[in-house]
Design an enzyme around this catalytic site. Structure first.
Site, mmCIF file in Angstrom:
data_model
loop_
_atom_site.group_PDB
_atom_site.id
_atom_site.type_symbol
_atom_site.label_atom_id
_atom_site.label_comp_id
_atom_site.label_asym_id
_atom_site.label_seq_id
_atom_site.Cartn_x
_atom_site.Cartn_y
_atom_site.Cartn_z
ATOM 1 N N ASP A 1 -0.196 7.066 -3.648
ATOM 2 C CA ASP A 1 -1.366 6.786 -4.471
ATOM 3 C C ASP A 1 -1.646 7.876 -5.500
ATOM 4 O O ASP A 1 -1.843 7.582 -6.681
ATOM 5 C CB ASP A 1 -2.610 6.622 -3.588
ATOM 6 C CG ASP A 1 -2.699 5.237 -2.963
ATOM 7 O OD1 ASP A 1 -1.935 4.347 -3.367
ATOM 8 O OD2 ASP A 1 -3.536 5.048 -2.072
ATOM 9 N N HIS B 1 0.853 -1.182 0.000
ATOM 10 C CA HIS B 1 0.000 0.000 0.000
ATOM 11 C C HIS B 1 0.890 1.234 0.000
ATOM 12 O O HIS B 1 2.117 1.148 0.147
ATOM 13 C CB HIS B 1 -0.949 0.002 1.200
ATOM 14 C CG HIS B 1 -2.145 -0.889 1.013
ATOM 15 N ND1 HIS B 1 -3.121 -0.631 0.078
ATOM 16 C CD2 HIS B 1 -2.499 -2.041 1.632
ATOM 17 C CE1 HIS B 1 -4.049 -1.588 0.129
ATOM 18 N NE2 HIS B 1 -3.692 -2.457 1.062
#
Length: 380
Positions: free
Chosen positions: A160, A130
């Site tokens: 992200d 992540h």
């Protein structure tokens, strides 16, 4: 849809989570016709059908990609498109029959944009991760935080979105520009670890120049410098101060009613704690909004620290229409601004599969064929 500098650009988005949808959102915001391929039977996201800004401005088609006929439908869509965007783990689209070789064989001009955390190759390519993991490996997380404290995750903005989705959107546009010369598409491999590392370029330059030699929270731009930090105000809120240049620092002292003769030299790092306390004591004399009002006509580089819910109502943001209301959800407006081909206010996120019939009709499928596909559960 279709208003903006990318009007006429046709994009296929293989529905995923987070960063890749952000890239597709940016393209849609700027006018591209983005068709989102979702799985049959998928309900609304946790955020709700009309409440997830990352899904705005698209059309949606629901297809069963576990069946060859469903994959063929997507390949037919690829044939008439300029771009494909996907954000699955390395190798997933190849197993589906929608990898780069499959798609470029059907459309050699296709720009195939793919986004992963670790990239398409390397020892970690097949592994899960992540944002926090990608920026850790990129060296982007370790410098963020206070001295003697653990690193602080900067939400998921660096990996992200900044180092991932925005990097992919930029890469897609670069490949489209190159296609104008070569006539050929290509694969864009955007990895969040690469993008997060790219965002630290200036930091590497400062380290090489000896301008970033302290530990975490002890340097010029990480809260170490007293004139580049946040401070609590009288009402328990915060303001940000970024008075890096001498002239702005002088204006900050004037605004805070601090006499330079009573302060240590701002370049004396050994006395930064003393200077910080002087600034902190001055800031505590007023509320956040009082300081914000005083700073409006000043170059002191002082601004209120706003909560996300407060930001849309700030006078500057209202004037620039930095936020828009889409189907009752206030969210950031498309950016950047274009003088001749402005983007429109985004359409709300579609219900999964809302445009299946329309998109299939555009592919030339007759109504009776669409009804058959629905009856067999191939589309929805």
């Amino acid at each position: 849809m279709g208003q903006g500098p990318l009007a006429g650009l046709r994009v296929v988005e293989l529905m995923g989570l987070g960063a890749a949808p952000f890239a597709a959102m940016v393209l849609a915001d700027l006018g591209a016709d983005v068709v989102r391929v979702e799985r049959v039977g998928r309900g609304a996201d946790v955020l709700g059908v009309t409440q997830d800004p990352l899904a705005r401005g698209r059309r949606s088609i629901a297809v069963d990609l576990k069946r060859a006929e469903g994959v063929e439908l997507v390949l037919r869509l690829v044939e008439r498109s300029d771009v494909l965007v996907e954000g699955f783990r390395a190798g997933v689209t190849e197993r589906l029959g929608l990898g780069p070789e499959d798609c470029l064989a059907r459309n050699p001009r296709l720009v195939y944009g793919r986004l992963t955390g670790w990239g398409q190759d390397g020892p970690l390519a097949p592994r899960a991760g992540h944002d926090i993991n990608y920026i850790s490996l990129a060296g982007a997380l370790e410098p963020i935080g206070r001295p003697g404290r653990p690193p602080v995750p900067p939400l998921n903005l660096v990996g992200d979105f900044g180092g991932g989705g925005m990097l992919l959107a930029m890469g897609v546009l670069a490949a489209l520009y190159e296609r104008e010369n070569s006539g050929r598409g290509q694969v864009v491999d955007a990895a969040m670890v690469d993008g997060a590392a790219l965002l630290t370029t200036m930091l590497h330059g400062m380290r090489a120049a000896g301008a970033w030699s302290g530990g975490r929270g002890e340097n010029l731009l990480d809260g170490g410098a007293p004139y580049y930090d946040t401070y609590q105000t009288a009402d328990g809120r915060y303001v940000s101060i970024g008075a890096l240049e001498e002239k702005f620092y002088a204006e900050l002292l004037r605004l805070l009613e601090l006499d330079p003769a009573d302060l240590p030299d701002r370049d004396d790092t050994a006395r930064w704690p003393e200077l910080r306390e002087k600034i902190a004591a001055a800031v505590r004399r007023r509320s956040r909004d009082e300081w914000a009002e005083l700073a409006v006509a000043s170059d002191a580089c002082l601004a209120p620290v706003l909560e996300p819910g407060e930001a849309p109502d700030h006078p500057h943001n209202r004037k620039r229409q930095t936020f828009v209301d889409v189907a009752g959800t206030v969210q950031p407006a498309p950016a950047p601004r274009f003088g001749r081909t402005p983007a429109s206010t985004p359409a709300p996120p579609p219900h999964p599969g809302a445009d299946t019939d329309t998109v299939l009709a555009e592919l030339g499928l007759p109504a009776e064929e669409v009804r058959r596909l629905r009856a067999e559960g191939l589309v929805g």
